[in-house]
Design a protein around this motif. Structure first.
Motif, short mmCIF file in Angstrom:
data_model
loop_
_atom_site.label_atom_id
_atom_site.label_comp_id
_atom_site.label_asym_id
_atom_site.label_seq_id
_atom_site.Cartn_x
_atom_site.Cartn_y
_atom_site.Cartn_z
N MET A 1 78.14 55.75 66.18
CA MET A 1 78.09 54.29 66.18
C MET A 1 78.81 53.73 64.95
O MET A 1 79.59 52.77 65.06
N VAL A 2 78.56 54.30 63.77
CA VAL A 2 79.23 53.85 62.55
C VAL A 2 80.73 54.07 62.64
O VAL A 2 81.53 53.23 62.21
N LYS A 3 81.11 55.18 63.23
CA LYS A 3 82.54 55.48 63.40
C LYS A 3 83.20 54.46 64.30
O LYS A 3 84.35 54.04 64.07
N LEU B 1 82.18 51.31 64.68
CA LEU B 1 82.22 50.04 63.97
C LEU B 1 83.36 49.99 62.96
O LEU B 1 84.04 48.97 62.83
N ASP B 2 83.53 51.09 62.22
CA ASP B 2 84.60 51.14 61.22
C ASP B 2 85.06 52.59 61.06
O ASP B 2 84.41 53.37 60.35
N PRO B 3 86.15 52.97 61.70
CA PRO B 3 86.61 54.37 61.62
C PRO B 3 86.97 54.82 60.21
O PRO B 3 86.98 56.01 59.91
N ARG B 4 87.25 53.85 59.30
CA ARG B 4 87.65 54.22 57.94
C ARG B 4 86.47 54.58 57.05
O ARG B 4 86.65 55.21 56.01
N TYR B 5 85.28 54.16 57.43
CA TYR B 5 84.10 54.38 56.58
C TYR B 5 83.59 55.81 56.72
O TYR B 5 83.41 56.30 57.84
N VAL B 6 83.38 56.45 55.58
CA VAL B 6 82.83 57.81 55.56
C VAL B 6 81.34 57.70 55.22
O VAL B 6 80.98 57.34 54.10
N LEU B 7 80.50 57.99 56.17
CA LEU B 7 79.05 57.85 55.99
C LEU B 7 78.50 59.01 55.17
O LEU B 7 78.66 60.17 55.55
N PRO B 8 77.85 58.73 54.04
CA PRO B 8 77.26 59.82 53.24
C PRO B 8 76.10 60.48 53.99
O PRO B 8 75.56 59.94 54.96
N GLY B 9 75.70 61.64 53.50
CA GLY B 9 74.59 62.36 54.11
C GLY B 9 73.24 61.93 53.58
O GLY B 9 73.14 61.07 52.69
N ARG B 10 72.19 62.52 54.15
CA ARG B 10 70.83 62.16 53.77
C ARG B 10 70.56 62.44 52.30
O ARG B 10 69.85 61.69 51.62
N LYS B 11 71.13 63.50 51.77
CA LYS B 11 70.89 63.89 50.38
C LYS B 11 71.37 62.80 49.42
O LYS B 11 70.72 62.52 48.40
N TYR B 12 72.50 62.16 49.75
CA TYR B 12 73.01 61.10 48.88
C TYR B 12 72.03 59.93 48.83
O TYR B 12 71.75 59.39 47.75
#
Length: 499
Positions: A15-17, A19-30
């Motif tokens: 879904m995030v991809k 909405l914005d393919p340029r955004y790199v979603l961090p992981g849970r640890k971050y």
């Protein structure tokens, strides 16, 4: 609040991809180790800076247990800002694994204030329930305590319904609700009966033993839908025995008549965005004179319930310390002033108000006037040699000058009394007026009394703010997130309540 593991789900990432393919979603640890701790520290620092400017504040505190049966102590702070806005913040939800004795709770409360650098002498009152351990803790700390009106009303109502007839009728209500709750066919038939009889299409409600309001809602709904309930139950041989008798209805109707008006007061006094403490005196007066006063058509059961509730509330709120606190709050509310203060106590409360205003002005002067300016003068005076001068004509009037200064101080005391009298004689205010908005507009006219109003009107009448923190904690520590560490729970509750 959504669990952090949601960011690792393929569907969420897709879904995030999208909405914005340029955004790199961090992981849970971050998020768990960097983003949330940084956000917590940022908002904690912001709140800490705001609390530095607060002259007086009040708090609420209570203990609760999470789904994993881990004990926590929640504390909220309440104060009135310079713009006359009532501010409320959840300070902390700290892990409290020690024995819940009065001594240990007292120490925990002191440590909580110390961690935020809040001075005990600046705390106007602490609102708590009537638990013996927390009452003892407040006594050990020598703090002023206001008992939660919601808990007191709950205990008063619980005493009033301790009657065999009421318990039997309530038991019938619970069986009726259970019969409809576990059968979709009866629910369907109930809806049909409601349409035929022209009754509201309402579902029956279940009760909760710790919430008298839910029990009252259950009784109210059963009395409202009596005809539809009877029609459905009589049509089934298995449920005919559940049809409420006229004796049951003769009990349920008076109970509903007594309790239904009280629910609105509990809800109104549980708010935290407006002044509530000054309502307690008027509400108690209204209970005694109107709502719980005996009527000509009241049954004996109704009279007994009203008497029990009034006797309990009047006894608990007749404590001298509590009574003085509520009188002062009522005095400083422009809607009530001295209306609900006993005539024989009006002069006493006025005198105490004058003394407290003088004390506030003295403290303010001490805070603004430091000793740094006096130190250079003292050093300079010590350095200069004493020179003997000829006595001048002005020296003969030094004593008279000191008496003039003393008369000015006395005049200041008189000015306080004049200002208080002017405030009490001001134009009457409509009951719907927001007292904080009124003070915001009129603090120029009554600057000294306004300081006292800002001190007392921040006290909450109930511990609903702490209980809302419990609800937030319950939504965070779910069965799927039962492994959360206490520090993480504290941060998440803090952010959920204060963002």
């Amino acid at each position: 609040m959504v669990p952090l593991q949601k960011v690792d789900k393929d569907g969420f990432r897709a879904m995030v991809k999208t909405l914005d393919p340029r955004y790199v979603l961090p992981g849970r640890k971050y998020f768990s180790q960097t983003a949330i701790p940084n956000l917590y520290e940022q908002h904690r620092s912001k709140l800490d800076a705001e609390l530095r400017t607060v002259a007086y504040f009040s708090t609420t505190a209570d203990l609760w247990s999470s789904r994993t049966m881990e004990p926590y102590l929640s504390i909220t702070v309440h104060f009135i800002s310079d713009d006359w806005e009532l501010r409320n913040h959840c300070l902390q939800t700290s892990y409290f694994p020690d024995d819940h004795t009065g001594l240990i709770i007292a120490q925990g409360l002191r440590e909580a204030l110390d961690s935020w650098r809040l001075k005990e002498e600046r705390q106007v009152a602490l609102t708590t329930d009537s638990g013996a351990n927390i009452v003892k803790a407040v006594q050990l700390n020598d703090w002023r305590r206001l008992q939660c009106f919601g808990h007191r009303l709950h205990l008063a109502i619980e005493r009033s319904v301790k009657d065999a007839r009421i318990e039997l009728a309530v038991g019938v209500c619970k069986q009726i609700v259970a019969a409809f709750s576990y059968s979709w066919k009866r629910k369907r038939d109930l809806a049909i009966a409601q349409a035929e009889l022209g009754l509201p299409k309402h579902q029956l409600k279940t009760e909760m033993p710790t919430r008298w309001g839910l029990r009252q809602k259950m009784i109210e709904r059963v009395t409202e839908q009596e005809r539809a309930i009877n029609q459905v139950l009589k049509a089934d041989k298995k449920t005919r025995h559940l049809v409420p008798s006229w004796q049951d209805m003769d009990v349920l109707e008076p109970v509903n008549k007594v309790l239904s008006p009280l629910q609105e007061f509990t809800d109104a006094l549980s708010g935290e965005r407006y002044v509530s403490v000054s309502y307690l005196k008027p509400v108690l007066h209204l209970f005694n004179e109107t709502i719980l006063a005996e009527g000509e058509n009241d049954t004996q059961l109704t009279k007994d319930m009203k008497t029990t509730i009034l006797t309990y509330l009047n006894e608990k709120y007749s404590d001298p310390g509590t009574d003085d606190l509520l009188d002062m709050a009522s005095l400083l509310d422009p809607r009530f002033k001295t209306t609900y203060i006993k005539i024989e106590k009006v002069d006493e409360i006025k005198a105490r108000a004058v003394d407290e205003i003088k004390s506030l002005l003295t403290e303010q002067q001490a805070d603004t006037t430091g000793t740094s300016s006096a130190l250079p003068k003292a050093v300079a005076a010590a350095a200069e040699p004493e020179v003997k001068r000829k006595k001048s004509l002005a020296s003969f009037f030094k004593k008279q000058g000191s008496s003039t200064a003393q008369s000015r101080a006395t005049l200041s005391d008189e000015e306080i009394k004049v200002e208080l009298r002017s405030y009490l004689k001001a134009v009457e205010v409509d009951s719907d007026t927001d007292p904080l908005e009124w003070w915001k507009c009129h603090q120029v006219n009554f600057p000294r009394v306004a300081k006292l109003a800002r001190k007392y009107l921040c006290i909450p009448a109930t511990i609903a703010p702490s209980e809302r923190a419990f609800s937030t904690g319950g939504n965070i520590v779910t069965c799927h997130r039962s492994a959360l560490k206490p520090d993480a729970v504290d941060r998440l509750v803090f952010l959920a309540q204060n963002l």
